[in-house]
Design a protein around this motif. Structure first.
Motif: not given
Ligand code: PMV
Length: 325
Positions: A9, A15-16, A18, A90, A135, A138, A197, A279-280
């Motif tokens: 995804k 992101e963040h 959330v 991410g 969260s 994903d 992350t 992502g993160a």
């Molecule tokens: O990098 P990823 O795909 O793990 O996305 C992290 C998204 C965050 O909002 C930074 C953390 C979360 O748990 O939603």
């Protein structure tokens, strides 16, 4: 042999923020992880992966999934995994693994397939292997495919279900993508740098404690995600691109971008409608929404990234082959 695949995804917006209860929007992408599961003979003592015994410290998601779904003392199984999704970038590779293995084991047990249940088990596997923090973004996107919105309240017709974990509650929604959105491409640019992350989320928390004014950036991301959801529903790709650009600025402000990501984002914007990290952050990938994907991909490569023009909103988890012996 049972064969199951699940997609990665990318996060379009939110992101963040959330993590602080605000909404976030993600789409599945056409990079898939595939898992093959085979029952071993009754003489086998261990569950195996790629010919080796499965141990929790090496394969926490698979180890926990076996205990949770299959049962530790049941007939032993052999797993083989192949994946197009880069790890720690991410793009949801560990969620795709959790979703695919949950689907595989539930199918092998001849239990009824219920996608809400699959995504719930996968979310728990993710959280358990990340010290309780994850969260359902994903895992739900990989399970259902398409476009998923996570929010802190139910938002009318697109609502799928609520998810609770460790006293946190999320409302999961599924969106139909407007044809105009399907007609543009998402180009992924990978910096090749691995961001953690957990560390990035903790870093934001620390900076917010030190500088409470940064909450304005989190709130701005919240407002932008709402605009983005509206743009997606209307098929307004120009607004969606502009909102992504603004979202990236606020992610920079809260300290989760880096020079390499900023360079790829700037390069992509030459030909894209909008670009941001996904992502993160702290490395990993950026995404660009583009009507000229080949040029955008070339610009990303020239700026030092690895590019991938992806199809998005693809099908979620699916059984590819169900020849169970
Ligand atoms: O990098 P990823 O795909 O793990 O996305 C992290 C998204 C965050 O909002 C930074 C953390 C979360 O748990 O939603």
């Amino acid at each position: 042999m049972l064969k199951v695949s699940a997609p990665g995804k990318c996060i379009l917006l939110g992101e963040h923020a959330v993590v602080y209860g605000h909404p976030a929007l993600a789409v599945s992408i056409d990079m898939r992880l595939e898992i093959n599961i085979k029952k071993l003979s009754s003489k086998s003592e261990y569950h195996m992966i790629e010919g080796k015994e499965i141990k929790r410290n090496h394969h926490p998601h698979i180890f926990d999934a076996i205990n949770e779904i299959w049962g530790a003392d049941s007939q032993k199984l052999a797993f083989e995994i192949s994946s197009e999704i880069p790890t720690s970038a991410g793009l949801g590779s560990s969620a795709a693994l959790s979703v695919a293995i949950s689907m595989g084991l539930v199918t092998l047990k001849n239990e009824k397939i219920d996608l809400e249940k699959i995504s719930s088990i996968a979310h728990k596997l993710e959280a358990d292997s990340q010290g309780g923090l994850a969260s359902p973004m994903d895992s739900s996107t990989s399970t259902h495919g398409g476009c998923i919105l996570l929010a802190n309240e139910k938002l009318g017709k697109n609502w799928l279900y609520s998810r609770t974990l460790n006293n946190k509650k999320w409302e999961i929604h599924s969106f139909e993508l407007h044809q105009n959105i399907k007609d543009v491409a998402i180009v992924i640019g990978n910096t090749g740098i691995h961001g953690s992350t957990g560390d990035l989320v903790k870093g934001v928390k620390k900076r917010l404690e030190e500088n409470p004014k940064l909450i304005q950036d989190i709130e701005a991301i919240n407002a932008l995600t709402a605009l983005g959801v509206n743009a997606i529903e209307q098929g307004d790709v120009e607004t969606l691109g502009a909102v992504m650009n603004l979202n990236h600025t606020h992610l920079q402000n809260i300290g989760v971008s880096c020079k390499e990501l900023d360079d790829l984002v700037s390069a992509a914007r030459e030909t894209a409608l909008g670009a941001k990290l996904t992502g993160a952050g702290g490395g990993g990938c950026m995404i660009a929404l583009s009507k000229n994907p080949k040029q955008t991909a070339r610009d990303i490569e020239l700026a030092g990234g690895r590019s991938y023009i992806c199809k998005f909103g693809v099908e979620g988890v699916k059984i590819e082959d169900s020849m169970i012996d």
